[in-house]
Design an enzyme around this catalytic site. Structure first.
Site, PDB file in Angstrom:
ATOM      1  N   LYS A  19       0.843  -1.199   0.000  1.00  0.00           N
ATOM      2  CA  LYS A  19       0.000   0.000   0.000  1.00  0.00           C
ATOM      3  C   LYS A  19       0.879   1.250   0.000  1.00  0.00           C
ATOM      4  O   LYS A  19       1.577   1.516   0.978  1.00  0.00           O
ATOM      5  CB  LYS A  19      -0.924   0.025   1.223  1.00  0.00           C
ATOM      6  N   GLU A  94      10.215   0.847  10.302  1.00  0.00           N
ATOM      7  CA  GLU A  94      11.287   1.826  10.099  1.00  0.00           C
ATOM      8  C   GLU A  94      10.637   3.182  10.267  1.00  0.00           C
ATOM      9  O   GLU A  94       9.798   3.574   9.439  1.00  0.00           O
ATOM     10  CB  GLU A  94      11.902   1.647   8.713  1.00  0.00           C
ATOM     11  N   CYS A 128      14.103  10.136   6.722  1.00  0.00           N
ATOM     12  CA  CYS A 128      14.032   9.530   8.055  1.00  0.00           C
ATOM     13  C   CYS A 128      15.382   9.607   8.772  1.00  0.00           C
ATOM     14  O   CYS A 128      15.445   9.836   9.979  1.00  0.00           O
ATOM     15  CB  CYS A 128      13.562   8.087   7.957  1.00  0.00           C
ATOM     16  N   GLU A 228      11.026  15.436  15.738  1.00  0.00           N
ATOM     17  CA  GLU A 228      11.328  15.311  14.318  1.00  0.00           C
ATOM     18  C   GLU A 228      10.495  16.308  13.530  1.00  0.00           C
ATOM     19  O   GLU A 228       9.265  16.312  13.624  1.00  0.00           O
ATOM     20  CB  GLU A 228      11.022  13.890  13.841  1.00  0.00           C
TER      21      GLU A 228
END
Lengths: 328, 239
Positions: A19, A94, A128, A228
């Site tokens: 997806k 992750e 990331c 973040e």
């Protein structure tokens, strides 16, 4: 990330339901046209666009899916992990990061500044493993900041993605655009010094364009140090000693990547061993390799992708015992 | 013969005319009839020839796009299940160009029932001999073939990536797509090179044991928007 996921899953004989993110559904649809052409049997690779709250949840909860592999935010990963517990799915995640980049006084300062720029400004800061916390030894702090600023101003040309001169395109969506601008305002409110950037690009208001931004004199308790941002925003902080640098680097809920700049081989390996991180770059940033494991610790994820380690995520071990004559 | 308000509203949006009524003939629309009702008493009939495949909700399963760099791309919009593109019964997703906030196109999305169907298909395929009994080397060969096809189509893939994500086209083509191809080829090479272990000399020599490394089964994979096709390692950007 389609290639990182399809590669090991198919090499090891699994079947997949992939997806894409709802923000970027198009390229994967085109990729899907190649699956049949390549000769994969029907049903081995299934690619379904969908809303996260509907299709993503359905995949995470499904009792006849054996494994889920997710790349995305830590917040969403927590929901995935809870949903996957319904049938104890095999799980790899992750997720987010706030990776530190340490510059010691014996580093090649020019190279440190160049790699630091790549480390946070590439891909519009939407990485990331972005080394978004830059810790610089006090004796070279202002010299580093000045060079980092110059390289950013010269290299980070913001503009149309189809213009060859462009280094930085728009943020991916309105939600991300607003989020990054919010964090820039938070940084200003928290008292960090704006070295360059500091908001929306005034000349490119037709899209989600943000000026590459460097904050200096950031403190460890600031939100722009801990949280973040996922945009072209760097937080630069001074440190005095190696011990302090390690303490500051590890002061994070994340542990995805990190970078160390020093010309001392002893310091490089010593610091690499001391950082709480799934990956360490010595004298570079973002130049990972498909041959090496990729992934984080703490709230940056579970498991590894890439390299031989990437196969483990898609294999299970069965022990077979053969009795060669033992009678009871 | 069906009329679909959802398709009507899309035509309305794309053609910037309102209101419209669309009549479909068969599954393949040969002639699209649009008539505008400017008043209760007058009608204007516009004829347009449009070859496209429509699903039962009236949404095109394939659309023709012209990218900002001029490239023309024929793009399926449905769900790819069992090697076919089928319609999805979830709420369509509007794909936005972040450079100018405009809608590129709409794509179909999966409902819970669509996911159930995909899982059923994937489960059947997992046990089917066409995949289960394929030699590991042949599995690798399929991945090598996929990598070659991606290489042939990298311009279209990079164009869609840059258009939809906002990353520079040059990066998408030279970095992201290079990594996609390299990654698929890397794992193609692994397909016939992993194996279990054997243990001998157990239990006074009356026991022998070995491990099998088996696929996990049906895998759900959810990928992010920052690197849809593949994460690139940004080094090439810096010269």
């Amino acid at each position: 990330m389609a290639a990182w996921k399809l590669g090991p899953a198919l090499a090891t004989g699994n079947t997949v339901i992939l997806k894409p993110a709802e923000q970027t559904p198009l390229s994967i649809l085109y990729l899907a046209t190649l699956i049949h052409k390549a000769g994969f049997p029907p049903g081995v690779v299934n690619i379904v666009n969908g809303w996260g709250a509907v299709a993503g949840r359905a995949i995470a909860e499904h009792l006849d899916i054996d494994k889920i592999a997710f790349t995305g935010s830590t917040a969403t990963a927590k929901h995935i992990m809870k949903a996957a517990s319904a049938n104890l799915k095999n799980i790899t995640l992750e997720t987010g990061g706030k990776s530190p980049l340490l510059v010691f006084e014996d580093a090649d300062l020019e190279q440190a500044a160049r790699w630091a720029h790549i480390g946070i400004m590439c891909n519009q800061g939407q990485i990331c493993t972005a080394t978004s916390r830059i810790l610089v030894q006090k004796s070279i702090y202002e010299a580093f900041l000045d060079r980092f600023r110059q390289i950013t101003v010269e290299t980070s040309i913001v503009g149309d993605p189809f213009n060859e001169e462009t280094f930085q395109g728009p943020q991916v969506s309105e939600a991300q655009f607003d989020r990054v601008l919010d964090y820039i305002n938070i940084g200003k409110t928290e008292g960090a010094r704006v070295v360059t950037g500091g908001g929306q690009h005034e000349d490119l208001t037709q899209g989600y364009f943000i000026k590459p931004t460097i904050f200096a004199d950031v403190k460890q308790d600031m939100r722009i140090y801990q949280e973040e941002i996922f945009g072209p925003v760097a937080a630069v902080v001074p440190f005095k000693t190696e011990q302090e640098a390690l303490q500051m680097a590890n002061n994070s809920i994340y542990g995805l990547a990190s970078a160390v700049f020093t010309q001392s081989i002893e310091r490089a390996h010593r610091v690499a061993a001391g950082i709480q991180s799934g990956m360490v770059w010595i004298n570079s940033s973002q130049d990972a390799s498909i041959h090496m494991p990729f992934g984080g610790i703490k709230q940056s994820g579970i498991g590894r992708e890439l390299g031989e380690a990437g196969l483990d995520a898609y294999l299970q071990t069965k022990s077979v015992h053969v009795n060669l004559g033992m009678k009871i | 013969m069906r009329s679909g308000p959802s398709f009507s509203s899309q035509v309305m949006e794309r053609a910037c005319i309102a209101p419209v009524r669309v009549i479909h003939f068969y599954k393949y629309v040969v002639i699209l009839i649009i008539y505008c009702e400017t008043s209760q008493r007058s009608k204007e009939v516009l004829w347009s020839l449009n070859f496209c495949r429509l699903n039962h909700t009236g949404m095109a399963l394939t659309i023709q796009l012209t990218a900002p760099n001029g490239l023309k791309i024929s793009l399926p919009t449905g769900l790819f299940i069992n090697n076919k593109f089928v319609s999805g019964s979830g709420k369509p997703i509007a794909s936005i160009n972040p450079s100018n906030r405009q809608v590129i196109c709409a794509v179909q999305s999966a409902s819970v029932e669509d996911i159930d169907h995909a899982v059923e298909v994937a489960r059947h395929a997992f046990y089917d001999s066409s995949w289960r009994c394929l030699s590991s080397s042949d599995r690798g060969a399929l991945l090598f073939k996929l990598a070659d096809l991606i290489n042939e189509e990298k311009v279209s893939l990079a164009t869609l990536e840059a258009w939809n994500n906002g990353k520079p086209y040059t990066s998408a083509l030279e970095e992201d797509l290079s990594e996609v191809i390299a990654t698929i080829r890397y794992y193609a090479g692994w397909a016939d090179k992993f194996q279990g272990q054997t243990m001998t000399g157990l239990g006074d020599g009356l026991k022998f044991a070995y491990t099998l490394r088996e696929p996990v089964g049906v895998c759900g994979q959810i990928i992010p928007w920052n690197y849809p096709l593949c994460k690139c390692f940004c080094v090439q950007v810096f010269t």
